[in-house]
Design a protein around this motif. Structure first.
Motif, short mmCIF file in Angstrom:
data_model
loop_
_atom_site.label_atom_id
_atom_site.label_comp_id
_atom_site.label_asym_id
_atom_site.label_seq_id
_atom_site.Cartn_x
_atom_site.Cartn_y
_atom_site.Cartn_z
N VAL A 209 29.28 -32.02 17.83
CA VAL A 209 27.90 -31.94 18.30
C VAL A 209 27.06 -32.82 17.38
O VAL A 209 26.94 -32.54 16.19
CB VAL A 209 27.37 -30.49 18.29
CG1 VAL A 209 25.93 -30.45 18.78
CG2 VAL A 209 28.26 -29.60 19.15
N GLU A 210 26.45 -33.87 17.92
CA GLU A 210 25.75 -34.85 17.10
C GLU A 210 24.41 -34.34 16.59
O GLU A 210 24.09 -34.49 15.41
CB GLU A 210 25.51 -36.13 17.91
CG GLU A 210 26.77 -36.79 18.43
CD GLU A 210 26.44 -37.94 19.35
OE1 GLU A 210 25.37 -38.56 19.17
OE2 GLU A 210 27.23 -38.23 20.26
N TYR A 211 23.60 -33.75 17.46
CA TYR A 211 22.23 -33.38 17.12
C TYR A 211 22.00 -31.90 17.40
O TYR A 211 22.53 -31.35 18.37
CB TYR A 211 21.23 -34.21 17.93
CG TYR A 211 21.35 -35.69 17.71
CD1 TYR A 211 20.81 -36.29 16.58
CD2 TYR A 211 22.02 -36.50 18.64
CE1 TYR A 211 20.91 -37.66 16.37
CE2 TYR A 211 22.13 -37.87 18.44
CZ TYR A 211 21.57 -38.44 17.30
OH TYR A 211 21.69 -39.79 17.10
N PRO A 212 21.19 -31.22 16.57
CA PRO A 212 20.87 -29.82 16.84
C PRO A 212 20.23 -29.62 18.21
O PRO A 212 20.45 -28.60 18.86
CB PRO A 212 19.89 -29.47 15.71
CG PRO A 212 20.19 -30.44 14.62
CD PRO A 212 20.62 -31.71 15.31
N GLU A 213 19.43 -30.60 18.64
CA GLU A 213 18.74 -30.48 19.92
C GLU A 213 19.71 -30.41 21.10
O GLU A 213 19.37 -29.88 22.16
CB GLU A 213 17.78 -31.66 20.13
CG GLU A 213 16.67 -31.73 19.10
CD GLU A 213 17.03 -32.62 17.93
OE1 GLU A 213 18.23 -32.61 17.55
OE2 GLU A 213 16.15 -33.31 17.39
N ASP A 214 20.93 -30.92 20.91
CA ASP A 214 21.91 -30.92 22.00
C ASP A 214 22.36 -29.52 22.38
O ASP A 214 22.87 -29.31 23.49
CB ASP A 214 23.13 -31.75 21.62
CG ASP A 214 22.81 -33.23 21.46
OD1 ASP A 214 21.75 -33.65 21.98
OD2 ASP A 214 23.59 -33.95 20.83
N VAL A 215 22.20 -28.56 21.47
CA VAL A 215 22.64 -27.18 21.74
C VAL A 215 21.48 -26.21 21.59
O VAL A 215 21.67 -25.03 21.27
CB VAL A 215 23.81 -26.78 20.83
CG1 VAL A 215 25.09 -27.49 21.24
CG2 VAL A 215 23.50 -27.06 19.37
N GLY A 216 20.26 -26.70 21.76
CA GLY A 216 19.10 -25.82 21.74
C GLY A 216 18.66 -25.42 20.36
O GLY A 216 18.13 -24.32 20.19
N CYS A 217 18.85 -26.26 19.37
CA CYS A 217 18.44 -25.96 18.00
C CYS A 217 17.33 -26.91 17.59
O CYS A 217 17.27 -28.05 18.04
CB CYS A 217 19.61 -26.10 17.03
SG CYS A 217 21.01 -25.03 17.41
#
Length: 484
Positions: A209-217
């Motif tokens: 997972v590259e970015y926190p935003e990709d998983v709702g973070c």
């Protein structure tokens, strides 16, 4: 849990990178062994004392040829690294990293296939090394950028010091795996690590997972100890009719009310813009000389131990792993101390100052007994690799999220590539100089390494003075005085 997954996957990724680089240093002793120790020459058509060597490394210039192999990889790596960071900011990190790992596995295996294909042409091995050096530049900017995306500055030195042990773990595993086949079928010493790094690349492709935003973070606050904040119940449910929600249930000001409307992303920083970040030039030049020392040990230590202590190729390779054990301890210690003191440059400088006399002592008394050799190898590994680990991880991440960037973390990959690319110039020079100097005696090689350590320390002098003034001002304010 996503931060933990990112740490584990990037750790395994770069472990496999170094695992695939290490076999060449182990196999050198087998490409040009001491044939007289193996008994009489079984070849009736040759009276050569190098009958058991692998051509073209069977001549008196074998050390220079080994240096050429090392240099082919490292020069390509150094040149490619300056370009790699720019691509790393503009391409999906997951694709970039996994693709590079699969290609690295291919070229590592091709070197080993030279044994089974009975190839004795120097240019084949050099071309494979050049290609491998170029594709391996995909690794470092990508993994540091991924970790930097998930962690703020709080305890970054300790976290990345522990995480950076992947370098030493990879070297240790690479030595042990290569040692299994070095005396029987040295081609497998490359093919097996090639399969491992390619497999790790496929795993990263599916799970990284590259970015926190990709998983709702929410992303970390790079200027403080902040980490990511995630919606643990339903990572997908990060938007509503009223806009995206953080884990506290408050509307996030950083996203648009329309979940499908693309947000304005900051532009990637230019190469010159990254150089203007305070500290980038100083730490880059320091790493050049620090990495020169580290990579000279990486590529030449097994051969040095074999020549000086008269160990077999496998025994020398196994003993050389102790240098990397020290590297693990040194990286953790450097990160912990720099977090506590706030002095990244001062921590590096102190360790480099102590490393210089330790290198001198190891060369002169390090072989006086196995116990002395083990202790001094671990100590030298800690002092040499501690600053190297700190600069390439915590310092690179700090500078890539510097306050002068005003929250633009897109610079992280470029800054990392500049610092490690400059360091890779030293990594290329070290083994090359060792190959040229070693015929004049190993003492001269160690004098060269000591001089490089001293230069690395001197290049951080300005940053160390700045940190000292910061401590002076802090202590003076606590006591009610003014520091001048």
């Amino acid at each position: 849990r996503y931060r933990g997954l990112t740490l584990v996957l990037t750790f395994l990724s770069y472990t496999s990178y170094h695992l695939s680089r290490k076999p060449i240093s182990i196999v050198k002793s087998q490409l040009h062994p001491n044939c007289s120790a193996l008994g009489p020459n079984p070849r009736n058509d040759s009276n050569s004392s190098t009958w058991c060597s692998w051509a073209p490394f069977d001549g008196d210039n074998y050390k220079e040829l080994f240096g050429a192999l090392d240099n082919a990889f490292l020069v390509a790596y150094a040149i490619g690294m300056f370009i790699s960071g720019i691509f790393g900011e503009r391409l999906p990190l997951r694709y970039y990293l996994s693709g590079g790992m699969v290609l690295s596995g291919l070229f590592t295996a091709l070197f080993g296939l030279g044994y089974f294909w009975n190839i004795h042409v120097l240019w084949y091995f050099i071309i494979v090394q050049v290609c491998n050096g170029l594709v391996q530049t995909t690794g470092w900017p990508a993994v540091v950028a991924c970790v930097g995306n998930w962690f703020g500055k709080g305890k970054r030195g300790l976290i990345m010091g522990i995480w950076n042990s992947h370098t030493s773990v990879g070297n240790i595993l690479g030595s042990l795996i290569a040692g299994v086949w070095v005396s029987s079928a040295w081609g497998l010493s490359f093919i097996v690590p090639g399969i491992i790094i390619a497999t790790a690349g496929i795993i990263c492709f599916f799970f990284l997972v590259e970015y926190p935003e990709d998983v709702g973070c929410s992303p970390p606050l790079h200027h403080d100890a902040g980490g990511v904040t995630c919606n643990e119940k339903d990572p997908e449910a990060v938007t509503s009719n009223e806009g995206p929600l953080s884990s506290s249930g408050q509307s996030s000001p950083n996203r648009s009310d329309n979940p499908k409307e693309p947000t304005e992303e900051p532009e990637a920083i230019s190469f010159l813009g990254a150089l203007r970040i305070p500290g980038v030039v100083e730490f880059s030049l320091c790493l050049l000389f620090a990495k020169l020392v580290s990579y000279t040990f990486l590529y030449w230590l097994p051969l040095y131990i074999g020549n000086v202590a008269h160990f077999s190729a496998k025994e020398a390779g196994d003993l050389s792993t102790l240098f990397d054990v020290g590297g693990i301890l040194g990286g953790i210690f450097a990160g912990l101390i720099s977090d506590y003191t706030g002095g990244r440059a001062t921590t590096c400088c102190v360790m480099l100052v102590i490393a210089a006399p330790m290198l001198f002592l190891y060369n002169h008394v390090g072989q006086n007994g196995i116990g002395t050799s083990i202790a001094m190898l671990i100590l030298c590994g800690a002092l040499v690799n501690g600053p190297y680990a700190l600069i390439t991880t915590a310092v690179s991440a700090d500078l890539g999220t510097h306050e002068s960037l005003k929250g633009n973390a897109k610079a992280l990959s470029t800054v990392t590539a500049i610092i490690d690319g400059t360091g890779s110039i030293g990594a290329a020079l070290g083994p090359l100089l060792a190959g040229l100097i070693s015929p004049t005696g190993w003492n001269n090689v160690f004098y060269m390494l000591i001089a490089a350590d001293v230069l690395a320390c001197l290049l951080l002098a300005r940053v160390v003075v700045k940190e000292a003034r910061g401590w002076c001002g802090y202590m003076a304010r606590k006591r009610g005085y003014v520091c001048t």
